[in-house]
Design an enzyme around this catalytic site. Structure first.
Site, PDB file in Angstrom:
ATOM      1  N   LYS A   1     -13.310   2.587   0.759  1.00 54.49           N
ATOM      2  CA  LYS A   1     -12.965   2.549   2.179  1.00 54.49           C
ATOM      3  C   LYS A   1     -14.198   2.937   3.003  1.00 54.49           C
ATOM      4  O   LYS A   1     -14.734   4.020   2.855  1.00 54.49           O
ATOM      5  CB  LYS A   1     -11.805   3.510   2.460  1.00 54.49           C
ATOM      6  CG  LYS A   1     -10.516   3.086   1.787  1.00 54.49           C
ATOM      7  CD  LYS A   1      -9.436   4.145   1.895  1.00 54.49           C
ATOM      8  CE  LYS A   1      -8.979   4.367   3.327  1.00 54.49           C
ATOM      9  NZ  LYS A   1      -7.861   5.354   3.373  1.00 54.49           N
TER      10      LYS A   1
ATOM     11  N   ARG B   1      -7.826  20.252   8.528  1.00 51.87           N
ATOM     12  CA  ARG B   1      -6.705  20.357   9.463  1.00 51.87           C
ATOM     13  C   ARG B   1      -6.812  21.611  10.319  1.00 51.87           C
ATOM     14  O   ARG B   1      -7.463  22.588   9.943  1.00 51.87           O
ATOM     15  CB  ARG B   1      -5.374  20.352   8.720  1.00 51.87           C
ATOM     16  CG  ARG B   1      -5.066  19.016   8.055  1.00 51.87           C
ATOM     17  CD  ARG B   1      -3.618  18.917   7.598  1.00 51.87           C
ATOM     18  NE  ARG B   1      -3.341  17.603   7.048  1.00 51.87           N
ATOM     19  CZ  ARG B   1      -3.030  16.531   7.770  1.00 51.87           C
ATOM     20  NH1 ARG B   1      -2.946  16.634   9.076  1.00 51.87           N
ATOM     21  NH2 ARG B   1      -2.810  15.371   7.191  1.00 51.87           N
TER      22      ARG B   1
ATOM     23  N   ARG C   1       0.843  -1.208   0.000  1.00 48.73           N
ATOM     24  CA  ARG C   1       0.000   0.000   0.000  1.00 48.73           C
ATOM     25  C   ARG C   1       0.868   1.244   0.000  1.00 48.73           C
ATOM     26  O   ARG C   1       1.797   1.365   0.813  1.00 48.73           O
ATOM     27  CB  ARG C   1      -0.901   0.007   1.229  1.00 48.73           C
ATOM     28  CG  ARG C   1      -1.620   1.339   1.482  1.00 48.73           C
ATOM     29  CD  ARG C   1      -2.498   1.245   2.712  1.00 48.73           C
ATOM     30  NE  ARG C   1      -3.108   2.513   3.092  1.00 48.73           N
ATOM     31  CZ  ARG C   1      -2.730   3.240   4.128  1.00 48.73           C
ATOM     32  NH1 ARG C   1      -1.713   2.849   4.903  1.00 48.73           N
ATOM     33  NH2 ARG C   1      -3.344   4.383   4.405  1.00 48.73           N
TER      34      ARG C   1
ATOM     35  N   THR D   1      -6.282  -1.393  10.036  1.00 48.71           N
ATOM     36  CA  THR D   1      -6.019  -0.466  11.140  1.00 48.71           C
ATOM     37  C   THR D   1      -5.749  -1.156  12.480  1.00 48.71           C
ATOM     38  O   THR D   1      -6.599  -1.878  13.004  1.00 48.71           O
ATOM     39  CB  THR D   1      -7.161   0.563  11.339  1.00 48.71           C
ATOM     40  OG1 THR D   1      -7.603   1.043  10.072  1.00 48.71           O
ATOM     41  CG2 THR D   1      -6.667   1.737  12.165  1.00 48.71           C
TER      42      THR D   1
END
Length: 330
Positions: A215, A74, A33, A273
């Site tokens: 995802k 962010r 990945r 994860t």
């Protein structure tokens, strides 16, 4: 005993050298990945070439998955060295990109004041720091429910159902074209909400022969699971952001629900994860991690993914060897 579950390993500073790539392939990596959130496009294109060369030297076919960044909100930068956000402290949240400190956090999202509600959670970074909104007028104020040190420009996770950001982003589409031209095997689309998001990526890659991975990491994606399974070539259970978006106690149930739906439809599914997270620094996994990996295999996952464990971990080869042993035994 033959291992049927594939191993996906994230490439990073700990695993990007030609020797490291070759060792990981020999140990059992099936797909590498590339996390396109980090580093320039040119570096990732060079890594595709290096992965293909390493696979040729070993004599194995290895896939490459390019993971598109998706929309990212962010915080404005914190001072050098970071600041400590103390639990129970009250901070002001504002739209902006100039600077942040322990009293006022600017978030690079212009419609912040109108899109948050009282009791919404705002999660900073990887989920360790949690803020709960106390008021939204005349200014947005939040209490720090779990504090800690924050530095740089951490991500800010807002309620996805009210987030006015589109996926894929224009940057995603540029990266998708480039990685498809480099003949990667898979493109993973982040923060998908509907099958139309996947179709936008298909449109820009033309006759590329690879597969598109959806995802599942938002409440929207869980609700749209059936249409995403129909449209995608594979599904990823992205438990990191899913665990921020949803109550953590719901994540095991959602994981099983997603895997079961994929198995019923014959669509490959990747579980991702923190599968062997402790091995970023430790030489052996926790017993809970071993059970987590094995249970994912028992449920029918087609692949398990390593992130920081191989990207920045102390011993990526040991991690992959451990993962191979667990999945083979399961």
């Amino acid at each position: 005993m033959t291992r049927r579950t594939k191993i996906v390993a994230t490439v990073g500073p700990a695993s990007e050298s030609p020797d490291a790539l070759e060792a990981l392939i020999r140990t059992g990596v099936d797909v590498f990945r590339l996390n396109l959130s980090h580093g320039p496009l040119e570096e990732h294109l060079e890594r595709v070439i290096e992965i293909r060369a390493a696979a040729d030297r070993v004599g194995r076919v290895v896939g490459v998955l390019a993971d598109l960044p998706g929309p990212k909100v962010r915080c404005a930068p914190f001072p050098d060295g970071g600041v400590m956000l103390e639990t129970l402290a009250v901070v002001e949240l504002a739209a902006g990109s100039a600077s942040s400190d322990q009293r006022r956090i600017e978030i690079e999202y212009p419609s912040l004041p109108s899109d948050v509600r009282v009791d919404d959670y705002v999660i900073l970074g990887d989920g360790a720091i949690t803020l709960r909104v106390l008021q939204v007028v005349p200014v947005v104020r939040a209490v720090v429910e779990s504090g800690g040190r924050v530095q740089g420009r951490p991500g800010a996770h807002l309620h996805s159902k009210r987030l006015r950001l589109e996926t894929p982003t224009e940057e995603d589409l540029v990266l998708a074209r480039a990685m498809a031209a480099a003949d990667v095997d898979f493109l993973a689309v982040s923060f998908v909400r509907a099958a139309a998001d996947l179709r936008r990526v298909r449109e820009v890659v033309g006759d590329w022969r690879g597969g598109i991975v959806a995802k599942i990491e938002t409440a929207h994606a869980v609700e749209a699971l059936n249409e995403l399974v129909e449209e995608a070539d594979a599904i990823m259970v992205a438990r990191g952001d899913l665990g921020i978006e949803c109550p953590m106690e719901d994540v095991p149930h959602l994981q099983k629900q997603i895997v079961r739906r994929c198995v019923e439809s014959g669509v490959p599914v990747i579980t991702a994860t923190q599968m062997l997270e402790s091995m970023i620094t430790a030489p052996a996994p926790t017993r809970a991690e071993v059970s987590d990996v094995a249970n994912a295999v028992f449920d029918g996952t087609d692949a398990v993914m390593l992130s920081g464990e191989t990207a920045i971990g102390a011993d990526p080869v040991r991690v992959v060897r451990t993962m191979a042993r667990i999945t083979e035994r399961a």
